[in-house]
Scaffold this active site. Structure first.
Site, mmCIF file in Angstrom:
data_model
loop_
_atom_site.group_PDB
_atom_site.id
_atom_site.type_symbol
_atom_site.label_atom_id
_atom_site.label_comp_id
_atom_site.label_asym_id
_atom_site.label_seq_id
_atom_site.Cartn_x
_atom_site.Cartn_y
_atom_site.Cartn_z
ATOM 1 N N LYS A 1 0.871 -1.176 0.000
ATOM 2 C CA LYS A 1 0.000 0.000 0.000
ATOM 3 C C LYS A 1 0.904 1.221 0.000
ATOM 4 C CE LYS A 1 -4.400 1.104 0.121
ATOM 5 N NZ LYS A 1 -5.554 0.357 -0.403
ATOM 6 N N ASP B 1 -7.025 4.392 -4.619
ATOM 7 C CA ASP B 1 -7.686 4.197 -3.321
ATOM 8 C C ASP B 1 -8.330 5.553 -3.019
ATOM 9 O OD1 ASP B 1 -7.925 2.255 -0.900
ATOM 10 O OD2 ASP B 1 -7.302 4.098 0.051
HETATM 11 P P1 NDP Z 1 -13.080 7.705 -2.696
HETATM 12 O O1 NDP Z 1 -12.028 8.708 -2.464
HETATM 13 O O2 NDP Z 1 -13.609 7.507 -4.080
HETATM 14 O O3 NDP Z 1 -14.329 7.985 -1.743
HETATM 15 C C1 NDP Z 1 -14.214 8.014 -0.359
HETATM 16 C C2 NDP Z 1 -15.559 8.380 0.238
HETATM 17 O O4 NDP Z 1 -15.493 8.228 1.644
HETATM 18 C C3 NDP Z 1 -15.967 9.829 -0.027
HETATM 19 O O5 NDP Z 1 -17.362 9.919 -0.080
HETATM 20 C C4 NDP Z 1 -15.411 10.536 1.215
HETATM 21 O O6 NDP Z 1 -16.086 11.752 1.531
HETATM 22 C C5 NDP Z 1 -15.658 9.496 2.286
HETATM 23 N N1 NDP Z 1 -14.651 9.648 3.346
HETATM 24 C C6 NDP Z 1 -13.304 9.474 3.229
HETATM 25 N N2 NDP Z 1 -12.685 9.715 4.403
HETATM 26 C C7 NDP Z 1 -13.680 10.036 5.267
HETATM 27 C C8 NDP Z 1 -13.699 10.381 6.635
HETATM 28 N N3 NDP Z 1 -12.569 10.436 7.347
HETATM 29 N N4 NDP Z 1 -14.925 10.622 7.216
HETATM 30 C C9 NDP Z 1 -16.058 10.558 6.492
HETATM 31 N N5 NDP Z 1 -16.101 10.242 5.184
HETATM 32 C C10 NDP Z 1 -14.938 9.990 4.591
HETATM 33 O O7 NDP Z 1 -12.495 6.318 -2.118
HETATM 34 P P2 NDP Z 1 -12.918 4.834 -2.457
HETATM 35 O O8 NDP Z 1 -14.387 4.754 -2.664
HETATM 36 O O9 NDP Z 1 -12.013 4.329 -3.514
HETATM 37 O O10 NDP Z 1 -12.516 4.077 -1.111
HETATM 38 C C11 NDP Z 1 -13.405 3.965 0.009
HETATM 39 C C12 NDP Z 1 -12.940 2.851 0.923
HETATM 40 O O11 NDP Z 1 -12.888 1.604 0.188
HETATM 41 C C13 NDP Z 1 -11.526 3.016 1.519
HETATM 42 O O12 NDP Z 1 -11.492 2.418 2.791
HETATM 43 C C14 NDP Z 1 -10.659 2.196 0.555
HETATM 44 O O13 NDP Z 1 -9.450 1.762 1.154
HETATM 45 C C15 NDP Z 1 -11.598 1.022 0.289
HETATM 46 N N6 NDP Z 1 -11.304 0.259 -0.925
HETATM 47 C C16 NDP Z 1 -11.293 0.858 -2.154
HETATM 48 C C17 NDP Z 1 -11.048 0.115 -3.293
HETATM 49 C C18 NDP Z 1 -11.153 0.705 -4.660
HETATM 50 O O14 NDP Z 1 -11.102 -0.081 -5.623
HETATM 51 N N7 NDP Z 1 -11.315 1.992 -4.818
HETATM 52 C C19 NDP Z 1 -10.698 -1.315 -3.201
HETATM 53 C C20 NDP Z 1 -10.831 -1.872 -1.859
HETATM 54 C C21 NDP Z 1 -11.085 -1.091 -0.780
HETATM 55 P P3 NDP Z 1 -15.374 13.169 1.205
HETATM 56 O O15 NDP Z 1 -15.400 13.285 -0.288
HETATM 57 O O16 NDP Z 1 -16.207 14.157 1.927
HETATM 58 O O17 NDP Z 1 -13.962 13.065 1.754
#
Ligand code: NDP
Length: 449
Positions: free
Chosen positions: A130, A170
């Protein structure tokens, strides 16, 4: 857990905390895995003698570096970046890059550690890694993001390669960032190789990669519910987040006849008691993906915005946390249970605190941990690597079929190792033991390396 198992776990965790002071997220992730595998580990003296648990919790290496870049107004900024190459027993390192102000070495170590077992569960030849930076892409112009990505790759390119380490996206790293990073890699290396996944479809990306994590999570959730004779259709699903994972989880839930009653971001949540329609979902997708907008600006009939609230107070049968680590705590779990939740399927990595996990287990709530239920993203990344190596691209239907089969196989492995008499399957134990065993076997076969 017997008293001997507990004693061994405590001794091991004491040593780990001493070797890695202040890294609380990393401690949490290791404790979860170590708790699940300890009974199995203590029965296998050959793994103990080979010190597999001590070795698997120590990254192969961590690369830390400075990323200097220039704002549009000509000011110089410096951020810190890391690549944690955790374990490559099963294949080249593989795991995403995260850009978020909350990124620390501890967060990346927990994510890299989880990634080892997740990648193992997919059955594809991938090690765990990572990386990322405390850079905040929010509010930055495209050109600022481009300069940051180019500067980051100027250092990172020395450490990665299609047979060495293959990063992906991510939180904060989507198609735009992967493209800038990939462009800079090609400029520096003067060759095209599948060194990053999540690329655009016109330059080596795989069909269904964007959708894979969210869709895969819902495929897993559906398999888990079916295994326990529950129909997903008509169930209310509370989803958190509104990024890549959350959006496509919501789409697949609607497709399967579930009612998506919430989505959220760091500002608040939208509540839709009757469930989002596919048309509303498409409006949301455009708002988030194309306009980079906030949920607070989403207006649609039957949808209310609640500033500062998370989704876990909304009555639902299924909870799908898709935002970030530790977003669902003990009180949230108690509220969900009081409201009759049947299943929690994690789209995010480690979104549930240790105390919340305990509540779910005590109350027989089905609980799919991220390393099993969100493995669809890295699985399709693995398929992207295969397509790049063969210089071919598969049709969306073919990739989707392979994704469904991989998620079914992961579910089956969890059942095999997580079945408990008279109780629902422990997907936490099942995924940890199945994922660990395969990596441990490879490490032992290599000897003391
Ligand atoms: P994105 O950046 O596309 O979206 C993240 C989302 O989560 C946004 O809506 C964001 O809101 C919200 N968010 C992030 N941090 C916080 C926080 N501290 N408190 C509240 N809301 C928060 O990321 P992904 O969708 O790609 O990833 C989401 C999760 O899934 C992570 O844990 C990632 O590690 C996991 N994941 C992702 C994969 C992928 O293929 N993308 C694969 C496997 C796991 P805001 O915009 O307001 O920050």
């Amino acid at each position: 857990m017997t008293s001997e198992e507990k004693r061994e776990l405590d001794i091991f965790m004491k040593g780990l905390r001493k070797r890695n002071p202040h890294e609380t997220e990393f401690h949490q992730a290791v404790r979860e895995v170590a708790t699940s595998i300890m009974p199995w580990y203590l029965q296998h003296e050959e793994y103990r003698r080979a010190q597999i648990l001590e070795r698997i919790t120590e990254p192969d290496r961590i690369i830390t570096f400075r990323v200097t870049w220039e704002t549009d107004s000509g000011e110089i900024r410096a951020n810190r970046a890391w690549r944690v190459q955790f374990n490559h027993a099963l294949g080249p390192y593989k795991g995403g890059l995260r850009f978020h102000p909350s990124v620390t070495q501890s967060v990346l170590k927990f994510l890299g550690f989880e990634q080892i077992f997740k990648n193992s569960l997919t059955g594809l030849p991938m090690g765990g890694a990572k990386g990322g930076s405390n850079f905040n892409p929010k509010g930055k112009s495209d050109r600022e993001v481009m300069r940051f990505c180019q500067s980051m790759m100027t250092e990172l390119h020395r450490h990665i390669g299609e047979d060495i380490d293959v990063p992906a996206g991510d939180i904060g790293v989507g198609g735009r960032e992967v493209s800038y990073l990939f462009g800079q890699y090609m400029r520096l290396e003067n060759r095209w190789s599948g060194v990053l996944t999540g690329k655009g479809l016109s330059f080596g990306g795989s069909a269904v990669r964007k959708e894979a994590t969210g869709w895969g999570c819902v495929y897993f959730c559906d398999d888990m519910l079916k295994h326990h004779k529950i129909d997903i259709a008509g169930k209310r699903a509370a989803v958190s987040g509104s990024g890549n994972v959350a959006l496509y989880a919501a789409q697949k839930l609607i497709d399967k006849g579930a009612k998506v009653v919430t989505l959220s971001d760091s500002g608040g949540m939208i509540h839709c008691p009757e469930g989002l329609t596919l048309d509303q979902w498409e409006e949301l997708r455009i708002l988030k993906e194309q306009d980079r907008g906030r949920l607070s600006s989403f207006e649609s009939s039957g949808v209310n915005y609640h500033s500062g609230k998370n989704p876990w107070g909304v009555p639902c049968e299924i909870a799908i946390p898709c935002a970030t680590q530790n977003e669902l705590d003990e009180d949230d779990a108690k509220t969900l249970i009081a409201n009759g939740v049947l299943a929690v399927a994690e789209g995010a990595n480690m979104p549930t605190t240790a105390e919340a996990m305990h509540q779910l287990e005590e109350n027989d709530v089905l609980h799919a941990p991220g390393k099993a239920s969100n493995a669809g993203g890295v699985a399709v990344s693995g398929l992207e690597q295969s397509q790049n190596a063969m210089r071919i691209s598969w049709a969306p239907e073919e990739v989707n079929q392979r994704l469904q089969k991989i998620m079914k196989d992961i579910h089956q492995r969890c059942v095999e190792f997580g079945e408990m008499p008279g109780k629902p399957v422990s997907y936490v134990n099942g995924s940890n033991i199945a994922g660990f065993k395969k990596v441990a076997e490879a490490m032992r076969a290599y000897g003391a390396v």
